[in-house]
Design a protein around this motif. Structure first.
Motif, PDB file in Angstrom:
ATOM      1  N   THR A   1       0.832  -1.198   0.000  1.00  0.00           N
ATOM      2  CA  THR A   1       0.000   0.000   0.000  1.00  0.00           C
ATOM      3  C   THR A   1       0.873   1.257   0.000  1.00  0.00           C
ATOM      4  O   THR A   1       0.612   2.202  -0.751  1.00  0.00           O
TER       5      THR A   1
ATOM      6  N   ILE B   1      -7.115  11.610  -0.903  1.00  0.00           N
ATOM      7  CA  ILE B   1      -6.458  10.419  -0.348  1.00  0.00           C
ATOM      8  C   ILE B   1      -6.549  10.426   1.171  1.00  0.00           C
ATOM      9  O   ILE B   1      -6.779   9.393   1.799  1.00  0.00           O
ATOM     10  N   TRP B   2      -6.394  11.600   1.777  1.00  0.00           N
ATOM     11  CA  TRP B   2      -6.465  11.704   3.226  1.00  0.00           C
ATOM     12  C   TRP B   2      -7.846  11.301   3.724  1.00  0.00           C
ATOM     13  O   TRP B   2      -7.972  10.620   4.735  1.00  0.00           O
TER      14      TRP B   2
ATOM     15  N   THR C   1      -8.282   7.564   4.075  1.00  0.00           N
ATOM     16  CA  THR C   1      -7.473   6.802   5.026  1.00  0.00           C
ATOM     17  C   THR C   1      -7.586   7.273   6.466  1.00  0.00           C
ATOM     18  O   THR C   1      -7.420   6.461   7.375  1.00  0.00           O
ATOM     19  N   MET C   2      -7.825   8.553   6.715  1.00  0.00           N
ATOM     20  CA  MET C   2      -7.794   9.083   8.078  1.00  0.00           C
ATOM     21  C   MET C   2      -8.912  10.087   8.292  1.00  0.00           C
ATOM     22  O   MET C   2      -9.432  10.640   7.336  1.00  0.00           O
TER      23      MET C   2
END
Length: 148
Positions: A8, A99-100, A103-104
């Protein structure tokens, strides 16, 4: 589990490298997509819209290259590079935000990293436009290949 994390991380890293290499083409792609969409909406059809978008995007990139190659004015060169760097910065910023979010959870760091990625994308455009051909790699024993 560790292999999946490494893959990943490698995939995200490769995606970021691809983003920075393609940042030069953000403006031509954006203009090409807009004109292609406009052409389809005004009755050019799907094939006509794709062809018009490709031609216009290529013309935008070619005009930018020609402006840099033939201009002796520093102001015109600065403006040309700036016109290509601003969309690249927006793309870099937007990609990090997207993308952030995958994932978070949201935080202030999201925007800090987004700004950093936008600046990095803009800097990569400036570097690629002002030095489009990197210096060739010179081997130490290059004379060993030339035998009399």
């Amino acid at each position: 589990m560790i292999a999946m994390l490494l893959l990943t991380a490698f995939g995200l890293g490769a995606f970021c490298v691809l983003l920075f290499r393609c940042a030069v083409y953000a403006l031509p792609v954006m203009v090409g997509l807009w004109t292609g969409y406009w052409a389809v909406m005004f009755g050019a059809g799907l094939v006509g819209g794709v062809l018009i978008g490709l031609v216009v995007g290529g013309l935008v990139f070619g005009l930018g290259q020609a402006a840099l190659a033939t201009s002796h004015s520093s102001v015109l060169r600065f403006l040309t590079v700036g016109v290509f760097a601003v969309p690249a910065a927006l793309v870099g910023y937007g990609m990090v935000l997207e993308i952030w979010q995958l994932t978070m959870p949201m935080s202030a760091w999201q925007y800090a990293f987004g700004v950093a990625a936008g600046l990095a994308a803009a800097c990569s455009v400036v570097i690629r436009f002002l030095d489009p051909e990197p210096a060739p790699v010179v081997m130490k024993n290059s004379n060993a290949l030339h035998r009399p």
